[in-house]
Design a protein around this motif. Structure first.
Motif, mmCIF file in Angstrom:
data_model
loop_
_atom_site.group_PDB
_atom_site.id
_atom_site.type_symbol
_atom_site.label_atom_id
_atom_site.label_comp_id
_atom_site.label_asym_id
_atom_site.label_seq_id
_atom_site.Cartn_x
_atom_site.Cartn_y
_atom_site.Cartn_z
ATOM 1 N N VAL A 153 -14.660 -4.917 -6.669
ATOM 2 C CA VAL A 153 -14.258 -3.522 -6.414
ATOM 3 C C VAL A 153 -15.474 -2.599 -6.319
ATOM 4 O O VAL A 153 -15.604 -1.863 -5.334
ATOM 5 C CB VAL A 153 -13.224 -3.030 -7.453
ATOM 6 C CG1 VAL A 153 -13.015 -1.527 -7.355
ATOM 7 C CG2 VAL A 153 -11.904 -3.758 -7.259
ATOM 8 N N LEU A 212 -3.436 -2.452 -8.238
ATOM 9 C CA LEU A 212 -3.725 -3.630 -9.066
ATOM 10 C C LEU A 212 -3.394 -3.357 -10.533
ATOM 11 O O LEU A 212 -2.736 -4.161 -11.191
ATOM 12 C CB LEU A 212 -5.193 -4.010 -8.926
ATOM 13 C CG LEU A 212 -5.641 -4.457 -7.536
ATOM 14 C CD1 LEU A 212 -7.153 -4.570 -7.493
ATOM 15 C CD2 LEU A 212 -4.981 -5.763 -7.166
ATOM 16 N N LEU A 227 -10.224 -6.568 -17.578
ATOM 17 C CA LEU A 227 -10.752 -5.654 -16.564
ATOM 18 C C LEU A 227 -12.089 -5.106 -16.988
ATOM 19 O O LEU A 227 -12.956 -4.868 -16.187
ATOM 20 C CB LEU A 227 -9.765 -4.497 -16.315
ATOM 21 C CG LEU A 227 -8.504 -4.862 -15.555
ATOM 22 C CD1 LEU A 227 -7.604 -3.643 -15.432
ATOM 23 C CD2 LEU A 227 -8.823 -5.416 -14.175
ATOM 24 N N THR A 278 -6.843 0.261 -5.570
ATOM 25 C CA THR A 278 -7.291 -0.066 -6.920
ATOM 26 C C THR A 278 -6.198 0.207 -7.951
ATOM 27 O O THR A 278 -5.953 -0.600 -8.844
ATOM 28 C CB THR A 278 -8.562 0.728 -7.263
ATOM 29 O OG1 THR A 278 -9.529 0.489 -6.236
ATOM 30 C CG2 THR A 278 -9.138 0.310 -8.587
ATOM 31 N N ARG A 297 -6.173 -4.522 2.050
ATOM 32 C CA ARG A 297 -6.184 -4.972 0.655
ATOM 33 C C ARG A 297 -6.061 -6.482 0.597
ATOM 34 O O ARG A 297 -6.791 -7.150 -0.133
ATOM 35 C CB ARG A 297 -5.056 -4.310 -0.130
ATOM 36 C CG ARG A 297 -4.987 -4.781 -1.574
ATOM 37 C CD ARG A 297 -3.793 -4.210 -2.321
ATOM 38 N NE ARG A 297 -2.560 -4.598 -1.682
ATOM 39 C CZ ARG A 297 -1.671 -3.755 -1.156
ATOM 40 N NH1 ARG A 297 -1.872 -2.465 -1.181
ATOM 41 N NH2 ARG A 297 -0.566 -4.198 -0.589
ATOM 42 N N LEU A 300 -12.775 -9.544 -9.632
ATOM 43 C CA LEU A 300 -12.219 -8.231 -9.312
ATOM 44 C C LEU A 300 -13.149 -7.113 -9.764
ATOM 45 O O LEU A 300 -13.445 -6.185 -9.011
ATOM 46 C CB LEU A 300 -10.845 -8.069 -9.960
ATOM 47 C CG LEU A 300 -10.137 -6.752 -9.707
ATOM 48 C CD1 LEU A 300 -9.825 -6.594 -8.227
ATOM 49 C CD2 LEU A 300 -8.871 -6.694 -10.530
ATOM 50 N N GLY A 303 -9.312 4.254 -1.086
ATOM 51 C CA GLY A 303 -9.452 3.147 -2.027
ATOM 52 C C GLY A 303 -8.649 3.292 -3.299
ATOM 53 O O GLY A 303 -8.294 2.291 -3.923
ATOM 54 N N THR A 304 -8.366 4.526 -3.675
ATOM 55 C CA THR A 304 -7.629 4.741 -4.928
ATOM 56 C C THR A 304 -6.277 4.043 -4.941
ATOM 57 O O THR A 304 -5.949 3.356 -5.907
ATOM 58 C CB THR A 304 -7.496 6.241 -5.223
ATOM 59 O OG1 THR A 304 -8.811 6.787 -5.359
ATOM 60 C CG2 THR A 304 -6.715 6.491 -6.492
ATOM 61 N N LEU A 344 -9.194 -8.352 -0.929
ATOM 62 C CA LEU A 344 -9.018 -8.801 -2.303
ATOM 63 C C LEU A 344 -8.318 -10.150 -2.407
ATOM 64 O O LEU A 344 -8.210 -10.702 -3.496
ATOM 65 C CB LEU A 344 -8.238 -7.751 -3.104
ATOM 66 C CG LEU A 344 -8.845 -6.349 -3.151
ATOM 67 C CD1 LEU A 344 -7.934 -5.395 -3.895
ATOM 68 C CD2 LEU A 344 -10.223 -6.383 -3.781
ATOM 69 N N SER A 375 -16.437 -1.251 -2.697
ATOM 70 C CA SER A 375 -16.299 0.191 -2.482
ATOM 71 C C SER A 375 -17.654 0.827 -2.199
ATOM 72 O O SER A 375 -17.745 1.802 -1.444
ATOM 73 C CB SER A 375 -15.625 0.864 -3.683
ATOM 74 O OG SER A 375 -16.407 0.722 -4.848
#
Length: 147
Positions: free
Chosen positions: A62, A89, A147, A86, A45, A58, A82-83, A49, A66
């Motif tokens: 992502v 964040l 977001l 993510t 991560r 972001l 990946g969950t 990121l 992904s």
């Protein structure tokens, strides 16, 4: 629901289970947990990121990241691995923002409340909440829009 409604019997339901898929998913969850506990996901991560400096970066990084990872790892595997990255964040931003909502939601609020009480100003929990709710709601809305 199909079992409870009687649309399918227990024997037919048992035969419908694809044990290879169950085994695969079990392995993916074990792998995901092992990567989490080893700290590998945290390092990944930070590496993946760490260079992102904006909400736009972001939101761009992502899905593209992904997507590339999914092509290499298989999308089911990436979904499990990946969950947590993510969600972390969203969790940290949401908890940081909404932690300001009450007197006990953030350490800084406790300090301010204690200082106010020492000066004779006793603000009740619900008053603090009433004053903080509109600002916190606005901050969460702005974060969501970012977001």
């Amino acid at each position: 629901m199909v079992l409870l409604s009687g649309s399918i019997g227990w024997e037919a339901a048992w035969r419908a289970i694809d044990w290879e898929v169950i085994g695969f998913l079990f392995g993916v969850f074990v792998l995901g947990q092992a990567l989490t506990e080893s700290g590998s996901l945290a390092r990944a991560r930070a590496r993946l990121l760490g260079g992102i400096r904006s909400a736009d970066g972001l939101v761009l990084g992502v899905p593209f990241g992904s997507g590339i990872d999914s092509a290499l790892l298989m999308n089911d595997t990436l979904a499990v691995i990946g969950t947590p990255l993510t969600l972390l964040l969203a969790l940290t931003a949401g908890s940081t923002i909404a932690g300001n909502l009450t007197r006990v939601g953030a350490a800084s609020n406790v300090i301010v409340a204690q200082a106010a009480e020492r000066q004779g100003e006793h603000r009740r929990f619900w008053r603090f909440l009433a004053v903080g709710a509109p600002l916190t709601g606005f901050q969460l809305l702005v974060y969501w829009l970012m977001l």
